[in-house]
Design an enzyme around this catalytic site. Structure first.
Site, PDB file in Angstrom:
ATOM      1  N   HIS A  78     -16.910  32.142  15.580  1.00 55.56           N
ATOM      2  CA  HIS A  78     -16.818  30.893  14.804  1.00 55.56           C
ATOM      3  C   HIS A  78     -17.985  30.767  13.822  1.00 55.56           C
ATOM      4  O   HIS A  78     -18.518  29.676  13.607  1.00 55.56           O
ATOM      5  CB  HIS A  78     -16.778  29.673  15.726  1.00 55.56           C
ATOM      6  CG  HIS A  78     -15.574  29.617  16.615  1.00 55.56           C
ATOM      7  ND1 HIS A  78     -14.441  28.895  16.308  1.00 55.56           N
ATOM      8  CD2 HIS A  78     -15.319  30.183  17.816  1.00 55.56           C
ATOM      9  CE1 HIS A  78     -13.542  29.024  17.279  1.00 55.56           C
ATOM     10  NE2 HIS A  78     -14.052  29.806  18.208  1.00 55.56           N
TER      11      HIS A  78
ATOM     12  N   ASN B 176      -9.557  24.377  19.839  1.00 54.08           N
ATOM     13  CA  ASN B 176      -8.991  25.217  18.781  1.00 54.08           C
ATOM     14  C   ASN B 176      -7.742  24.553  18.222  1.00 54.08           C
ATOM     15  O   ASN B 176      -7.272  23.542  18.763  1.00 54.08           O
ATOM     16  CB  ASN B 176      -8.599  26.586  19.344  1.00 54.08           C
ATOM     17  CG  ASN B 176      -9.801  27.527  19.476  1.00 54.08           C
ATOM     18  OD1 ASN B 176     -10.822  27.359  18.821  1.00 54.08           O
ATOM     19  ND2 ASN B 176      -9.655  28.516  20.339  1.00 54.08           N
TER      20      ASN B 176
END
Ligand code: HDD
Length: 711
Positions: free
Chosen positions: A90, A163
């Site tokens: 990420h 997510n």
């Protein structure tokens, strides 16, 4: 104190060429921006005023630079240390501030104040991200998107680190380093960047049957969202809500975008990444700057142990979801992102999300993936942010009082006062904070017993049923995209045995899909993979489809309006008025960035020159040239791409009659129902209404080579 010109040791004024000095401020001198205002005076990090920021201290105009120059040394030293390690996953992300407002109380289930008081507003910080790419990678990679929310509640920070996909690739945290190593660039060659389309990822995935539910999501258009604003978010794991009496209820968290779900096409994504690698961050920034604040409803699926026991899988397994049709999502509030950061590094880069950050009334379930995460996030912040005091940084600091005896460490900015720095102590009222069993955090007292062993529960063994359910819940065009994505990704895999192994898993999910992919790869259909449990036929769940959950309007979407000199002012004005009424945006694209002169003499500035504003950047296009303009555009490759791509990507195309010459030149001869005339002012409203369905999907079968040959 005047800081105009720098005096040297001999008292001569720098910059005085007549006195024999070289020009001090580079060439020409205009970069030497001075002030006589003390408040605006540039200083060193120590606060010492700076007279000359253009030249280092040297012995003679062409002589060596002096080590004595503390101003130079301090500036270079700081620059050398500007970078911190990027996140191991990420790394590329974008954040914004906002507020969460509760509309439905869960106080009967939880003591968490943030979920209890209707109408209460809680400050939030959100960071969206891609997973695999480096910090400088492109936005529209085919990838899972992170959706991490920090709630600054009255009872401390609660981080919901989710997510845009409700399930995960693996069931046990011990496999996370393998998964991430496999998906990121291969270690010897350091490519491919931000892509799962390579041997290592598919090698790992095809050797990990548990990954295949998430693989189906990953191959769907969920991983190429149109915008952060048009994707869902999921907390993934089951958590617990715990009430004041210690009663626990399981919960799964959902974020539902009020903007509706929307994705782009793969062919479009590839081109967007070239035209604007910052497509998603620019979109979020611009929407917030324009006051078109994106909103998500927070929903919860609440269920007890009895319901959990009846599910055809184990809710502690993060590769499974609970269909909304089985346990409905109850909407309890809305999050609005209403403020861009004023400094990217201070906020978006330094924000430290930790799954372990829960507040009284919210607790963990026994999901083994979650337990591993609870270690990893805290640990990684130490590495990234350089010390244990990252909670002192404004973006991470709780908004409620913080009282403890933790002290010192690198960069300690919030230091305890007074004599006592331990407890228990006998300093009475001056002795600092005390424990509070009434309001303090208490872990849910779950009964636990078992043999210590390294084992995966039998109840986690069904890897294909929900993968099949997901696939069958998609609309035909979405199913086609999944097939296309699998063929594309596997075509980048060099080892044919890995390609075949992928198809062997697909045979356990859907035979038609397996055949399509085998065909697309030119493979014979391999034997099905060996499944630990046979695939069950679960009912379809329309909530899993993007197309079934699109927007109801065209608000927040953007139209590229292609104009030339002599374009009709009436047509342009009618269109922009209709778009404005819908809350949609537009950008003028023109042959020159200076803009165009309309047929009534009005000058309109262009936002994009035609080669800088390809149609992939827009949700729909309007092609409104004059006749001469259309003849000119018909000779221009980028103008032809503009319309050819809009057509290929199933976009609605508003146009006037003159545009026909450009369409013909671009080979766009089949003017289907996705073409809407804008010749008359009243047509503009129809065009905008038509655009609400976002794409003219029936066209896809005609423009897609694979689809055509399969017909
Ligand atoms: Fe993770 C970052 C989401 C499994 C270890 N993860 C990270 C971020 C998101 C997620 C959104 C970025 C946060 C930010 O914007 O700063 N991760 C998930 C989800 C998972 C998941 C939804 C499964 C349900 N993650 C997972 C596992 C592990 C990690 C199993 C390790 C055992 N994740 C990390 C990390 C990161 C991270 C290494 C990197 C940067 C950071 O934490 O702050 O600790």
């Amino acid at each position: 104190m005047a800081h105009g010109k720098n005096k040297d040791a001999g008292g001569k004024v720098n910059g005085d060429a007549a006195a024999g000095y070289a020009e001090p401020q580079g060439h020409g001198g205009e970069t030497h921006q001075t002030t006589s205002d003390a408040a605006l005076t540039m200083t060193t990090a120590q606060g010492v005023p700076i007279a000359d920021d253009q030249n280092s201290l040297r012995a003679g105009p062409r002589g060596p630079t002096l080590l004595e120059d503390f101003i130079l040394r301090e500036k270079i030293f700081h620059f050398d240390h500007e970078r911190i390690p990027e996140r191991v996953v990420h790394a590329r992300g974008y954040g914004a501030h906002g507020v969460f407002k509760l509309t439905d109380s869960l106080s009967e289930y939880t003591q968490a104040d943030v979920l209890g008081t209707v109408g209460q507003e809680t400050e939030v910080f959100v960071r969206f991200s891609t997973v695999a790419g480096n910090k400088g990678s492109m936005d529209v990679a085919r990838d899972v998107r992170g959706f991490a929310v920090k709630f600054y509640t009255k009872q401390g920070n609660w981080d919901l680190v989710g997510n845009n996909i409700p399930v995960f690739f693996i069931q046990d945290a011990i496999k996370f380093p393998d998964l991430i190593h496999a998906v990121k660039a291969e270690p010897d060659r350091a490519f491919p960047q931000a892509q799962s389309a390579h041997d290592n990822f598919w090698d790992f995935a095809t050797l990990s049957p548990e990954a295949w539910h998430m693989v189906m999501w990953q191959m769907s258009d969920r991983t190429i969202p149109r915008s952060f604003r048009t994707m869902e978010g999921f907390g993934v794991h089951s958590f617990r809500l715990v009430d004041a009496n210690g009663k626990s209820t399981f919960v799964k968290f959902h974020w539902k975008p009020r903007q509706g779900l929307q994705s782009v096409l793969w062919n479009e994504a590839v081109k967007i990444n070239g035209a604007d690698p910052d497509f998603h961050r620019r979109d979020l920034w611009n929407a917030i700057e324009a006051g078109d604040f994106p909103e998500w409803d927070l929903g919860v699926q609440l269920f007890d142990q009895e319901t959990a026991d009846k599910l055809p899988f184990d809710h502690l397994d993060a590769t499974k979801l609970i269909p909304e049709e089985d346990v409905p999502v109850r909407i309890i509030g809305t999050m609005t992102l209403n403020r861009n950061v004023d400094n990217f590094f201070a906020n978006t880069e330094q924000v430290a999300f930790c799954t372990q950050n829960v507040v009284p009334g919210i607790d963990f379930s026994d999901d083994p993936l979650l337990h591993g995460r609870n270690f990893s996030y805290l640990d990684t912040q130490l590495k990234r942010l350089g010390g244990p005091n990252f909670t002192h940084l404004p973006v991470n600091a709780p908004r409620c009082p913080v009282m403890h005896f933790q002290q010192d460490g690198h960069m300690a900015m919030r230091n305890p006062k007074g004599r006592a720095n331990y407890e228990p102590n006998s300093w009475g009222a001056d002795g600092g904070p005390r424990e509070n069993p009434e309001i303090g955090y208490k872990s849910f007292p779950a009964e636990v017993q078992g043999t210590k062993q390294r084992i995966r529960s039998e109840t986690f063994a069904d890897h294909y049923s929900q993968a099949r359910q997901f696939f069958l819940s998609q609309q035909p065009i979405e199913q086609k995209h999944i097939g296309d994505a699998l063929v594309f990704e596997l075509s980048k895999v060099e080892r044919v045995d890995i390609r075949a192994r992928a198809v062997s898993h697909l045979r356990l999910i859907d035979e038609d899909l397996a055949t399509t992919v085998a065909d697309g790869l030119g493979l014979d259909l391999p034997e099905p993979a060996k499944a630990a449990k046979p695939t069950q036929d679960l009912p379809t769940s329309p909530k899993l489809s993007i197309h079934a959950n699109g927007p109801k309007d065209f608000k927040g979407r953007k139209v590229g309006v292609l104009l030339t000199d002599g374009s009709s002012a009436d047509q342009f004005n009618a269109l922009t008025k209709a778009l404005e009424a819908e809350g949609a945006m537009f950008e003028v694209v023109a042959p020159k960035i200076g803009g165009v002169t309309l047929d009534d003499g009005t000058k309109i500035a262009a936002k994009q020159k035609v080669d800088g504003g390809p149609s992939v950047l827009y949700d729909a296009v309007a092609v409104l040239p004059s006749e001469e303009g259309a003849a000119m555009l018909a000779k221009d490759a980028t103008a032809k791409d503009f319309v050819a791509d809009a057509f290929a990507h199933c976009k609605f195309i508003g146009h006037n009659e003159a545009a026909g010459a450009l369409f013909d030149a671009a080979g766009v001869t089949d003017r289907d129902d996705g073409f809407v005339s804008l010749d008359k002012a009243k047509d503009a409203k129809d065009f905008v209404t038509t655009c609400r369905t976002l794409r003219f999907w029936p066209r896809e079968m005609d423009v897609d080579l694979d689809a055509k040959s399969a017909k």
